[in-house]
Design a protein around this motif. Structure first.
Motif, PDB file in Angstrom:
ATOM      1  N   THR A   1       0.873  -1.174   0.000  1.00 18.22           N
ATOM      2  CA  THR A   1       0.000   0.000   0.000  1.00 18.22           C
ATOM      3  C   THR A   1       0.913   1.228   0.000  1.00 18.22           C
ATOM      4  O   THR A   1       2.095   1.127   0.341  1.00 18.22           O
ATOM      5  CB  THR A   1      -0.898   0.035   1.230  1.00 18.22           C
ATOM      6  OG1 THR A   1      -0.079   0.249   2.396  1.00 18.22           O
ATOM      7  CG2 THR A   1      -1.673  -1.271   1.379  1.00 18.22           C
TER       8      THR A   1
ATOM      9  N   GLN B   1       1.924   9.398  11.243  1.00 16.48           N
ATOM     10  CA  GLN B   1       1.112  10.567  10.903  1.00 16.48           C
ATOM     11  C   GLN B   1       1.872  11.503   9.971  1.00 16.48           C
ATOM     12  O   GLN B   1       1.301  12.096   9.059  1.00 16.48           O
ATOM     13  CB  GLN B   1       0.698  11.309  12.174  1.00 16.48           C
ATOM     14  CG  GLN B   1      -0.317  12.434  11.918  1.00 16.48           C
ATOM     15  CD  GLN B   1      -1.582  11.926  11.225  1.00 16.48           C
ATOM     16  OE1 GLN B   1      -2.166  10.929  11.641  1.00 16.48           O
ATOM     17  NE2 GLN B   1      -2.000  12.588  10.152  1.00 16.48           N
TER      18      GLN B   1
ATOM     19  N   ARG C   1       1.561  10.003   6.613  1.00 18.75           N
ATOM     20  CA  ARG C   1       0.217  10.226   6.077  1.00 18.75           C
ATOM     21  C   ARG C   1       0.083  11.651   5.538  1.00 18.75           C
ATOM     22  O   ARG C   1      -0.475  11.875   4.457  1.00 18.75           O
ATOM     23  CB  ARG C   1      -0.837   9.987   7.161  1.00 18.75           C
ATOM     24  CG  ARG C   1      -1.127   8.520   7.463  1.00 18.75           C
ATOM     25  CD  ARG C   1      -2.114   8.424   8.626  1.00 18.75           C
ATOM     26  NE  ARG C   1      -2.558   7.067   8.869  1.00 18.75           N
ATOM     27  CZ  ARG C   1      -3.625   6.514   8.298  1.00 18.75           C
ATOM     28  NH1 ARG C   1      -4.351   7.217   7.448  1.00 18.75           N
ATOM     29  NH2 ARG C   1      -3.975   5.267   8.571  1.00 18.75           N
TER      30      ARG C   1
ATOM     31  N   GLU D   1      -5.185  10.410   0.238  1.00 16.65           N
ATOM     32  CA  GLU D   1      -5.857  10.845   1.454  1.00 16.65           C
ATOM     33  C   GLU D   1      -6.799   9.771   1.957  1.00 16.65           C
ATOM     34  O   GLU D   1      -7.275   8.924   1.193  1.00 16.65           O
ATOM     35  CB  GLU D   1      -6.623  12.145   1.182  1.00 16.65           C
ATOM     36  CG  GLU D   1      -5.723  13.293   0.714  1.00 16.65           C
ATOM     37  CD  GLU D   1      -6.513  14.461   0.159  1.00 16.65           C
ATOM     38  OE1 GLU D   1      -7.693  14.243  -0.210  1.00 16.65           O
ATOM     39  OE2 GLU D   1      -5.962  15.565   0.083  1.00 16.65           O
ATOM     40  N   GLY D   2      -7.091   9.811   3.273  1.00  9.40           N
ATOM     41  CA  GLY D   2      -8.040   8.878   3.864  1.00  9.40           C
ATOM     42  C   GLY D   2      -7.634   7.437   3.650  1.00  9.40           C
ATOM     43  O   GLY D   2      -6.482   7.040   3.864  1.00  9.40           O
ATOM     44  N   GLU D   3      -8.582   6.639   3.182  1.00 11.44           N
ATOM     45  CA  GLU D   3      -8.338   5.202   3.015  1.00 11.44           C
ATOM     46  C   GLU D   3      -7.463   4.876   1.809  1.00 11.44           C
ATOM     47  O   GLU D   3      -7.047   3.726   1.652  1.00 11.44           O
ATOM     48  CB  GLU D   3      -9.681   4.459   2.884  1.00 11.44           C
ATOM     49  CG  GLU D   3     -10.491   4.427   4.176  1.00 11.44           C
ATOM     50  CD  GLU D   3      -9.680   3.799   5.309  1.00 11.44           C
ATOM     51  OE1 GLU D   3      -9.147   2.694   5.135  1.00 11.44           O
ATOM     52  OE2 GLU D   3      -9.579   4.441   6.375  1.00 11.44           O
ATOM     53  N   MET D   4      -7.175   5.875   0.970  1.00 13.77           N
ATOM     54  CA  MET D   4      -6.321   5.599  -0.198  1.00 13.77           C
ATOM     55  C   MET D   4      -4.922   5.143   0.216  1.00 13.77           C
ATOM     56  O   MET D   4      -4.256   4.434  -0.546  1.00 13.77           O
ATOM     57  CB  MET D   4      -6.202   6.845  -1.084  1.00 13.77           C
ATOM     58  CG  MET D   4      -7.302   6.990  -2.110  1.00 13.77           C
ATOM     59  SD  MET D   4      -6.845   8.161  -3.407  1.00 13.77           S
ATOM     60  CE  MET D   4      -5.654   7.216  -4.339  1.00 13.77           C
ATOM     61  N   VAL D   5      -4.472   5.543   1.417  1.00 10.62           N
ATOM     62  CA  VAL D   5      -3.131   5.137   1.845  1.00 10.62           C
ATOM     63  C   VAL D   5      -3.071   3.645   2.113  1.00 10.62           C
ATOM     64  O   VAL D   5      -1.980   3.067   2.213  1.00 10.62           O
ATOM     65  CB  VAL D   5      -2.676   5.930   3.098  1.00 10.62           C
ATOM     66  CG1 VAL D   5      -2.636   7.410   2.802  1.00 10.62           C
ATOM     67  CG2 VAL D   5      -3.570   5.635   4.291  1.00 10.62           C
ATOM     68  N   HIS D   6      -4.238   2.982   2.240  1.00  6.65           N
ATOM     69  CA  HIS D   6      -4.281   1.537   2.484  1.00  6.65           C
ATOM     70  C   HIS D   6      -4.687   0.745   1.243  1.00  6.65           C
ATOM     71  O   HIS D   6      -4.891  -0.464   1.317  1.00  6.65           O
ATOM     72  CB  HIS D   6      -5.261   1.230   3.627  1.00  6.65           C
ATOM     73  CG  HIS D   6      -4.870   1.839   4.940  1.00  6.65           C
ATOM     74  ND1 HIS D   6      -3.675   1.557   5.564  1.00  6.65           N
ATOM     75  CD2 HIS D   6      -5.531   2.723   5.751  1.00  6.65           C
ATOM     76  CE1 HIS D   6      -3.595   2.240   6.689  1.00  6.65           C
ATOM     77  NE2 HIS D   6      -4.699   2.956   6.834  1.00  6.65           N
ATOM     78  N   GLN D   7      -4.833   1.416   0.103  1.00  4.69           N
ATOM     79  CA  GLN D   7      -5.220   0.733  -1.129  1.00  4.69           C
ATOM     80  C   GLN D   7      -4.006   0.052  -1.749  1.00  4.69           C
ATOM     81  O   GLN D   7      -2.916   0.623  -1.811  1.00  4.69           O
ATOM     82  CB  GLN D   7      -5.814   1.745  -2.118  1.00  4.69           C
ATOM     83  CG  GLN D   7      -6.415   1.120  -3.357  1.00  4.69           C
ATOM     84  CD  GLN D   7      -7.116   2.171  -4.226  1.00  4.69           C
ATOM     85  OE1 GLN D   7      -7.450   3.260  -3.756  1.00  4.69           O
ATOM     86  NE2 GLN D   7      -7.316   1.834  -5.498  1.00  4.69           N
ATOM     87  N   ARG D   8      -4.173  -1.192  -2.221  1.00  2.00           N
ATOM     88  CA  ARG D   8      -3.062  -1.922  -2.812  1.00  2.00           C
ATOM     89  C   ARG D   8      -2.577  -1.211  -4.082  1.00  2.00           C
ATOM     90  O   ARG D   8      -3.367  -0.726  -4.895  1.00  2.00           O
ATOM     91  CB  ARG D   8      -3.481  -3.355  -3.143  1.00  2.00           C
ATOM     92  CG  ARG D   8      -3.660  -4.245  -1.931  1.00  2.00           C
ATOM     93  CD  ARG D   8      -4.102  -5.653  -2.303  1.00  2.00           C
ATOM     94  NE  ARG D   8      -3.134  -6.322  -3.175  1.00  2.00           N
ATOM     95  CZ  ARG D   8      -3.327  -6.581  -4.464  1.00  2.00           C
ATOM     96  NH1 ARG D   8      -4.466  -6.228  -5.035  1.00  2.00           N
ATOM     97  NH2 ARG D   8      -2.407  -7.201  -5.167  1.00  2.00           N
TER      98      ARG D   8
END
Length: 654
Positions: A393, A412, A415, A424-431
């Protein structure tokens, strides 16, 4: 013409177009622009009848033939030229008609099939297909290579050639320059400028759009707006419209505030109640203007390098390649602090191989690379996934990088840093494997910025970037204090960033003495020389000797000419020059006259055969069809020779 009337288009729950009204006239060349994800490809699918409007009408002439680049590449062992020829639908249909007629031994059908083949240009079709392939960068040895032997980028070029081969009235091109080098891009520009039909193109290359389009459609917030002019004109007109809209909105807000103050002050006074009520009605009737909302700007900057070694590195007789195959030999160049070097050359000459060798992605096959003390390289690979892992990710990639470069970085902080690059947001955890090409490119840029390099090696960094991100990259590179070495087909980026050029050609690296306009002129001279079967001209070289090369030999001064009266001498020289030119061009002019005479006879013969074919009493349709085929083949050959001679004559007399 193409007419969109009150058209609404949805993809799932997202509204792509809302009440769009646009007219495109026959022959117009249109650039379709808008941010990534705005719905440009959905509009293409609508024009190609793969999608249908949810409301309103989309009118496209039913007889129009639509050409576009197929995204799916079939697995086939067909030769490259044959694969491109299969894209010519009228030619394929005529060939199938002839095969069926011959199988049925139907003489009349055979004659009609031969006429269809002549109309489809069958006699020079193979030459036209190969001209497309050569223009797009294929080498002569690759023309008959099987399609399966090419990599993904070259297969997309095959699909582009196949789309250009097919006669069309509407041509839809979605990012046609992504897999092209500068040589092929210049050729494609010239081809599209000659295209006679209506064309709609999506591209993030500013100079490409300026060169080939005269109308711009802007898709933003489900609104489609037509601007008369190329991309540069569109930017100016849109900026003016936004400025006027912002002023109108501000003026209306002042008017609303003034009315509201009067209402609040006097609504309770009996003597002013009527005036206050009239202002309440005026407020209710007022058509409210929306505030001007523009796309949020994206910007970033490279961190100041910790040091600037000078020279950055020295290439001493370096050879580059893969395994036992050497592509670039005996490179003798020095890279200094603060240089801005653009690397030019056709695909396959070794630009990426040179950059990968400097970046330690490939070992040097010979020679030595001497690096300055404290050299820190930031490398952007042409294929972003060479630097990323699909299962990572963005946050995991940055955490691992921070451990290597900055151990004190907190999650942080990482991030916040990724947020600067629109993660931003959940995009940092997207594969990473699920990110778009533009998102992966921004992630690679983020990792480079974090490493604080003093030498940037950028190999086609703009392939998946939209225009706003390209502009941000250009600004960041111009503010960068270190050294930049850039491979790109984006001429706007090369012009804005680079102040000198290297040319990778013929297995070596030479300094190129000139700008991009000089390079394009040199490419044109090379193509003309090759077409005439001559030796291509050497590239412009600096007046000083290249590094490692011997100094130029002194040229003896010419002996003084005998003195003559200036006017007489000039007249005599002019007459001699004209006589020499007449003698030099006489064979060309004679051959042109002979070709013109032969073409007149062939035109008369063609008219005679066509008249015979139209006669119901004619008996030997097959023989007439063969005669027509021979006439067509000879005409095509003579016209090609005529054009070649005319070009030579123009070059000599200019």
């Amino acid at each position: 013409m193409i007419t969109l009337r009150n058209l609404t288009l949805r993809r799932g729950t997202k509204v792509v177009l809302q009440d769009a009204n646009v007219v495109l006239n026959p022959g117009e060349k249109v650039g379709l622009v808008g941010r990534n994800g705005a719905g440009k490809s959905s509009l293409f699918a609508l024009l190609a009848s793969r999608l249908h409007a949810d409301a309103g009408d989309a009118e496209i002439p039913p007889t129009w033939r639509i050409g576009e680049v197929a995204q799916h590449m079939p697995e086939t062992t067909d030769a490259a030229t044959d694969f491109v020829l299969q894209g010519d639908q009228p030619l394929v249909a005529a060939q199938e008609e002839l095969a069926a007629a011959e199988a049925a031994d139907d003489g009349e059908a055979i004659a009609h099939a031969h006429l269809a083949l002549a109309d489809a240009g069958a006699f020079d079709a193979r030459a036209r297909a190969q001209a497309l392939l050569l223009g797009l960068g294929f080498r002569p040895a690759q023309l008959d290579a099987p399609v399966n032997s090419f990599s993904g980028g070259w297969r997309m070029r095959l699909q582009l050639a196949r789309a250009l081969m097919n006669p069309s009235d509407l041509l839809l091109l979605d990012e046609p320059t992504n897999h092209l080098d500068l040589d092929a891009l210049v050729w494609l520009e010239a081809w599209l400028q000659r295209y006679a039909g209506t064309m709609v193109v999506i591209s993030h290359d500013r100079e490409f759009l300026d060169a080939i389009t005269r109308v711009t459609l802007h898709l933003d917030n489900a609104t489609l707006t037509r601007y008369g002019g190329n991309y540069s004109a569109f930017e100016e007109m849109r900026a003016e419209r936004l400025s006027q809209a912002a002023q109108a909105f501000a003026k209306q807000q002042e008017r609303i505030a003034h009315l509201q103050r009067f209402i609040d002050r006097f609504k309770a006074k009996a003597t002013k109640a009527k005036q206050a009520q009239s202002r309440v009605k005026a407020l209710a009737r007022m058509e409210r203007l929306a505030p001007v909302l523009t796309e949020s700007e994206f910007d970033f900057e490279f961190r100041e390098p910790a040091n600037l070694p000078n020279p950055m590195l020295s290439l001493q007789q370096v050879s580059c390649g893969y395994g036992q195959m050497t592509i670039v030999r005996h490179v003798e160049r020095t890279v200094l602090a603060g240089q801005r070097v653009g690397i030019l050359g056709a695909n396959g000459q070794g630009k990426s191989t040179l950059v990968k060798t400097i970046a330690h992605m490939l070992p040097a096959l010979g020679g030595q690379i001497v690096e300055g003390k404290g050299l820190a390289i930031g490398y952007f690979a042409q294929q972003e996934m060479d630097l990323l892992s699909a299962d990572d990710t963005p946050l995991q990639r940055m955490v691992r990088l921070a451990r290597e470069v900055s151990p004190q970085a907190r999650e942080q902080e990482l991030r916040n840093f990724l947020g600067q690059f629109r993660f931003e947001g959940e995009m940092v955890h997207q594969r990473v494997g699920t990110l778009s090409g533009g998102e992966r490119a921004r992630l690679v840029l983020a990792t480079i910025v974090w490493q604080r390099p003093n030498l940037l090696l950028l190999d086609e960094p703009t392939n998946h970037l939209d225009l706003a991100t390209r502009e941000a990259l250009s600004i960041a590179l111009n503010e960068f204090e270190g050294t930049v070495m850039l491979v790109s087909h984006d001429r706007a980026l090369l012009r804005e960033v680079c102040d000198e050029f290297w040319l990778v050609t013929a297995g070596g690296v030479l300094p190129f003495d000139g700008d991009l306009d000089d390079y394009q002129r040199w490419l044109l001279e090379v193509s003309r020389a090759i077409a005439r079967g001559g030796e291509p001209p050497p590239p412009p070289r600096p007046g000083i000797a290249a590094e490692g090369a011997p100094p130029p030999s002194p040229v003896p001064a010419p002996a003084p000419a005998p003195k003559e009266e200036p006017r007489k001498a000039a007249g005599k020289a002019g007459r001699e020059a004209r006589a020499a030119l007449q003698a030099q061009t006489r064979p060309l002019r004679v051959e042109l006259q002979q070709i013109d005479a032969r073409l007149e006879k062939l035109a008369a013969e063609k008219a005679e055969v066509e008249a015979a074919l139209a006669d119901p009493a004619a008996s030997d349709f097959a023989e007439l069809g063969r005669r027509l085929a021979h006439v067509g083949a000879e005409v095509a050959m003579l016209e090609e020779r005529w054009l070649e001679l005319q070009t030579q004559l123009e070059d000599m007399t200019s």
